[in-house]
Design a protein around this motif. Structure first.
Motif, PDB file in Angstrom:
ATOM      1  N   SER A 254       0.403  -1.560   0.192  1.00 53.76           N
ATOM      2  CA  SER A 254       0.287   0.281   0.180  1.00 53.76           C
ATOM      3  C   SER A 254       0.659   1.545  -0.127  1.00 53.76           C
ATOM      4  O   SER A 254       0.174   2.389  -0.599  1.00 53.76           O
ATOM      5  N   SER A 255       2.121   1.421   0.674  1.00 52.30           N
ATOM      6  CA  SER A 255       2.273   2.724   0.246  1.00 52.30           C
ATOM      7  C   SER A 255       2.939   3.464  -0.780  1.00 52.30           C
ATOM      8  O   SER A 255       2.635   4.554  -0.840  1.00 52.30           O
TER       9      SER A 255
ATOM     10  N   LEU B  71       0.100   5.443  -1.278  1.00 50.80           N
ATOM     11  CA  LEU B  71      -0.458   6.022   0.190  1.00 50.80           C
ATOM     12  C   LEU B  71       0.503   7.464  -0.906  1.00 50.80           C
ATOM     13  O   LEU B  71       0.887   8.973  -0.071  1.00 50.80           O
ATOM     14  N   TYR B  72       2.248   6.635  -0.341  1.00 51.74           N
ATOM     15  CA  TYR B  72       3.282   8.025  -0.617  1.00 51.74           C
ATOM     16  C   TYR B  72       3.614   8.529  -1.818  1.00 51.74           C
ATOM     17  O   TYR B  72       4.460   7.389  -2.546  1.00 51.74           O
TER      18      TYR B  72
ATOM     19  N   VAL C  78      -0.231   5.388   8.579  1.00 54.81           N
ATOM     20  CA  VAL C  78      -1.300   5.258   7.981  1.00 54.81           C
ATOM     21  C   VAL C  78      -0.836   4.509   6.737  1.00 54.81           C
ATOM     22  O   VAL C  78       0.224   4.400   6.502  1.00 54.81           O
ATOM     23  N   GLY C  79      -1.783   3.543   6.155  1.00 53.61           N
ATOM     24  CA  GLY C  79      -1.461   2.253   5.350  1.00 53.61           C
ATOM     25  C   GLY C  79      -1.253   1.047   5.423  1.00 53.61           C
ATOM     26  O   GLY C  79      -1.551   0.488   5.251  1.00 53.61           O
TER      27      GLY C  79
ATOM     28  N   SER D 141      -5.264  -1.278  -2.344  1.00 50.99           N
ATOM     29  CA  SER D 141      -5.764  -0.593  -3.597  1.00 50.99           C
ATOM     30  C   SER D 141      -7.342   0.118  -3.268  1.00 50.99           C
ATOM     31  O   SER D 141      -7.475   1.037  -3.817  1.00 50.99           O
TER      32      SER D 141
ATOM     33  N   ILE E 286      -8.200   1.860  -0.133  1.00 51.97           N
ATOM     34  CA  ILE E 286      -7.515   2.672  -0.484  1.00 51.97           C
ATOM     35  C   ILE E 286      -8.783   3.846  -1.551  1.00 51.97           C
ATOM     36  O   ILE E 286      -9.145   5.554  -1.154  1.00 51.97           O
TER      37      ILE E 286
ATOM     38  N   ILE F  21      -8.922   7.410   1.520  1.00 48.42           N
ATOM     39  CA  ILE F  21      -7.625   7.223   2.188  1.00 48.42           C
ATOM     40  C   ILE F  21      -6.642   8.069   2.346  1.00 48.42           C
ATOM     41  O   ILE F  21      -5.806   7.983   0.848  1.00 48.42           O
ATOM     42  N   LYS F  22      -5.855   8.993   2.517  1.00 47.62           N
ATOM     43  CA  LYS F  22      -4.706  10.429   2.289  1.00 47.62           C
ATOM     44  C   LYS F  22      -3.710  10.448   3.204  1.00 47.62           C
ATOM     45  O   LYS F  22      -4.144  10.615   4.381  1.00 47.62           O
ATOM     46  N   LEU F  23      -2.761  10.346   2.843  1.00 44.20           N
ATOM     47  CA  LEU F  23      -1.571  10.989   3.245  1.00 44.20           C
ATOM     48  C   LEU F  23      -1.776  12.520   4.381  1.00 44.20           C
ATOM     49  O   LEU F  23      -2.669  13.461   3.179  1.00 44.20           O
TER      50      LEU F  23
END
Length: 326
Positions: free
Chosen positions: A104-105, A108-109, A163-164, A315, A318, A323-325
């Motif tokens: 997932s990283s 998200l990043y 997160v994630g 995915s 998210i 979902i977001k940072l």
């Protein structure tokens, strides 16, 4: 010299010459490692990845003939340590990672400094575990827990390792499955800190691996609401969340062993051979089980398949939950 004898000597010489590359390869494989191995873990001491790393470090050290030194580099949901592994060039740096680092990283990043699919040599899954939905001891369990959570709305919080992480994404998936369930997310560095947050009344709940959750639950300090998936031999006393009305909620946390993409072929061959033996060792399996892990061990291809399948699931979570940072 007799012709037949000369032919025999020539044939022997050719055979010896042909065998040289194979002998050199075998020698190179046997020569690795030539110094202590640094095993990076992206979470604090006492966390579930740390527990798994320290369980395999000693037998792996004995098998390889060099110390395997666990080095905790906590932060950014394990991504700091993962990035250091990806960029290692000394052929003696490996890493223990969790689901999120590989599944997932990247989603998200946007500026993630490593590519989970390209920058690592996948070696083996080490262990898996279901997750326990843990709550403060003063709260009810089962269906009554979710009734109370609905009444609390967003006044309740849940903790995760960032997160994630599986604990974070799993709770967001749970929120989508249970109407009116709206606890807010509070990230921590590791699961021991999540437990401390519950004991200190900072968060009301969290999805936590058994290895960290069960000592507090068995001591009567925290309460188990239910288990992801079906019943597990790891925690036979805990009922599945399905018994509280949450259907098809199958999630696991896992830890895996990997190295940088630059890891040499001799190192890959040696570590793959030795980790397979280590993961079949009854003593290692017993120790992992006692600490809340089901020992698995996989081929590099098996690990890659698991990562690919779970990345698709994460995915979807998210994207559907936005979902977001921050």
């Amino acid at each position: 010299m007799h012709a037949s004898k000369r032919a025999l000597l020539i044939a022997c010489g050719l055979a010896a010459t042909a065998a040289l590359p194979f002998a050199a390869h075998a020698d190179n494989t046997a020569a690795w490692p030539t110094k202590p191995i640094r095993l990076l873990v992206g979470f604090p001491g006492g966390s579930t990845p740390d527990i798994a790393a320290r369980t395999i470090a000693e037998p792996l050290s004995k098998a390889l003939g060099q110390p395997v030194v666990v080095d905790n580099k906590a932060g950014a949901s394990g991504n700091i340590a993962a990035d250091q592994v990806a960029k290692a060039t000394d052929d003696h740096t490996l890493g223990i990672v969790i689901n999120g680092n590989l599944t997932s990283s990247k989603m998200l990043y946007p500026k993630l400094p490593y590519d989970p699919a390209k920058d690592f040599t996948y070696l083996s899954l080490i262990a898996t575990a279901p997750l326990v939905l843990v709550a403060q001891n003063s709260l009810p369990s089962g269906t009554a827990f979710f009734d109370a959570a609905r009444q609390a709305g967003d006044k309740w919080n849940y903790g995760s390792v960032g997160v994630g992480s599986v604990g974070h994404l799993g709770m967001e998936l749970l929120k989508s499955r249970v109407n009116g369930f709206k606890p807010e997310h509070v990230p921590y560095q590791g699961n021991p800190q999540v437990v401390t947050g519950m004991l200190g009344d900072q968060v009301q709940m969290g999805l936590i691996p058994p290895g960290v959750a069960m000592p507090q639950i068995r001591a009567g300090k925290l309460k188990a609401v239910g288990l992801t998936g079906g019943r597990s031999a790891l925690v036979p006393e805990i009922a599945p969340l399905a018994d509280a009305g949450v259907k098809d909620f199958n999630l696991e946390v896992w830890v895996a062993l990997l190295g940088p993409a630059s890891l040499s072929k001799p190192a890959q061959a040696r570590i793959s051979r030795e980790i397979e033996i280590v993961m079949k060792d009854p003593d290692v399996r017993r120790k992992l089980f006692e600490q809340g892990w089901q020992a698995v061990g996989t081929s590099p291809d098996g690990m890659r398949t698991r990562v690919k399948e779970e990345a698709a699931i994460m995915s979807k979570i998210i994207s559907t939950r936005g979902i977001k940072l921050q």
